[in-house]
Design a protein around this motif. Structure first.
Motif, PDB file in Angstrom:
ATOM      1  N   ILE A   1       0.934  -1.021   0.018  1.00 55.40           N
ATOM      2  CA  ILE A   1      -0.013  -0.135   0.020  1.00 55.40           C
ATOM      3  C   ILE A   1       0.938   1.124   0.035  1.00 55.40           C
ATOM      4  O   ILE A   1       0.667   2.214  -0.777  1.00 55.40           O
ATOM      5  N   SER A   2       2.061   1.388   0.733  1.00 54.05           N
ATOM      6  CA  SER A   2       2.914   2.435   0.976  1.00 54.05           C
ATOM      7  C   SER A   2       3.532   2.700  -0.473  1.00 54.05           C
ATOM      8  O   SER A   2       3.524   3.640  -1.024  1.00 54.05           O
ATOM      9  N   VAL A   3       3.937   1.574  -1.285  1.00 51.14           N
ATOM     10  CA  VAL A   3       4.670   1.675  -2.434  1.00 51.14           C
ATOM     11  C   VAL A   3       3.574   2.238  -3.533  1.00 51.14           C
ATOM     12  O   VAL A   3       3.847   3.159  -4.305  1.00 51.14           O
TER      13      VAL A   3
ATOM     14  N   VAL B   1       3.117   5.957  -2.914  1.00 52.46           N
ATOM     15  CA  VAL B   1       4.315   6.852  -3.352  1.00 52.46           C
ATOM     16  C   VAL B   1       4.099   6.713  -4.868  1.00 52.46           C
ATOM     17  O   VAL B   1       4.615   7.810  -5.501  1.00 52.46           O
ATOM     18  N   ILE B   2       4.097   5.617  -5.646  1.00 54.17           N
ATOM     19  CA  ILE B   2       3.847   5.911  -7.079  1.00 54.17           C
ATOM     20  C   ILE B   2       2.644   6.721  -7.432  1.00 54.17           C
ATOM     21  O   ILE B   2       2.712   7.560  -8.330  1.00 54.17           O
ATOM     22  N   ALA B   3       1.573   6.741  -6.796  1.00 53.10           N
ATOM     23  CA  ALA B   3       0.380   7.544  -7.346  1.00 53.10           C
ATOM     24  C   ALA B   3       0.909   9.016  -6.958  1.00 53.10           C
ATOM     25  O   ALA B   3       0.700   9.872  -8.005  1.00 53.10           O
ATOM     26  N   LEU B   4       1.682   9.460  -5.700  1.00 54.02           N
ATOM     27  CA  LEU B   4       1.978  10.844  -5.742  1.00 54.02           C
ATOM     28  C   LEU B   4       3.135  11.368  -6.574  1.00 54.02           C
ATOM     29  O   LEU B   4       2.980  12.255  -7.022  1.00 54.02           O
TER      30      LEU B   4
ATOM     31  N   GLY C   1       2.490  14.440  -9.303  1.00 60.00           N
ATOM     32  CA  GLY C   1       3.504  15.168  -9.011  1.00 60.00           C
ATOM     33  C   GLY C   1       3.966  15.690 -10.526  1.00 60.00           C
ATOM     34  O   GLY C   1       4.221  16.768 -10.731  1.00 60.00           O
ATOM     35  N   ALA C   2       4.379  14.652 -11.088  1.00 55.66           N
ATOM     36  CA  ALA C   2       4.814  15.019 -12.631  1.00 55.66           C
ATOM     37  C   ALA C   2       3.857  15.380 -13.566  1.00 55.66           C
ATOM     38  O   ALA C   2       4.334  16.372 -14.267  1.00 55.66           O
ATOM     39  N   TRP C   3       2.422  15.108 -13.388  1.00 56.54           N
ATOM     40  CA  TRP C   3       1.207  15.631 -13.981  1.00 56.54           C
ATOM     41  C   TRP C   3       1.532  17.126 -13.834  1.00 56.54           C
ATOM     42  O   TRP C   3       1.241  18.018 -14.577  1.00 56.54           O
TER      43      TRP C   3
END
Length: 104
Positions: free
Chosen positions: A5-7, A10-13, A17-19
């Protein structure tokens, strides 16, 4: 399971962030029209014979707008601008000049 869930978070954030960085980069530009330009309802309207395309507004030569978004294609660059609360897509090239806001 907690690590998974943490991974995922982090990937979603990172993706969000890149978007946000991409949108910020796009909005650091302005577009100037050197001839009368038609703005369309969809960026894909630059392709010939695209179904469902319509002109949402026309703007005269000499006007300048802030860029809302930029969409790159293999064949063209589409720029989303807003006039009187109406958003439309114009296509970089003849009569449409995109530049950085910091450029003179």
């Amino acid at each position: 399971m907690g690590l998974n869930i943490s991974v995922a978070i982090v990937i979603a954030l990172a993706i969000v962030g890149a978007w946000c960085v991409e949108i910020s980069h796009d909005q650091a530009h302005s577009v100037k029209f050197t001839e009368t330009i038609r703005a369309y309802n969809d960026w894909e309207c630059a392709y010939q014979n695209q179904y469902g395309c319509s002109v949402v507004f026309e703007d005269a030569a000499g006007t300048e707008h802030n860029v809302r978004r930029i969409q790159y294609s293999k064949d063209f660059m589409a720029v989303k601008v807003e006039q009187a609360g109406i958003s439309g897509w114009v296509f970089a090239g003849n009569g449409v000049h995109v530049s950085s806001k910091s450029s003179p």
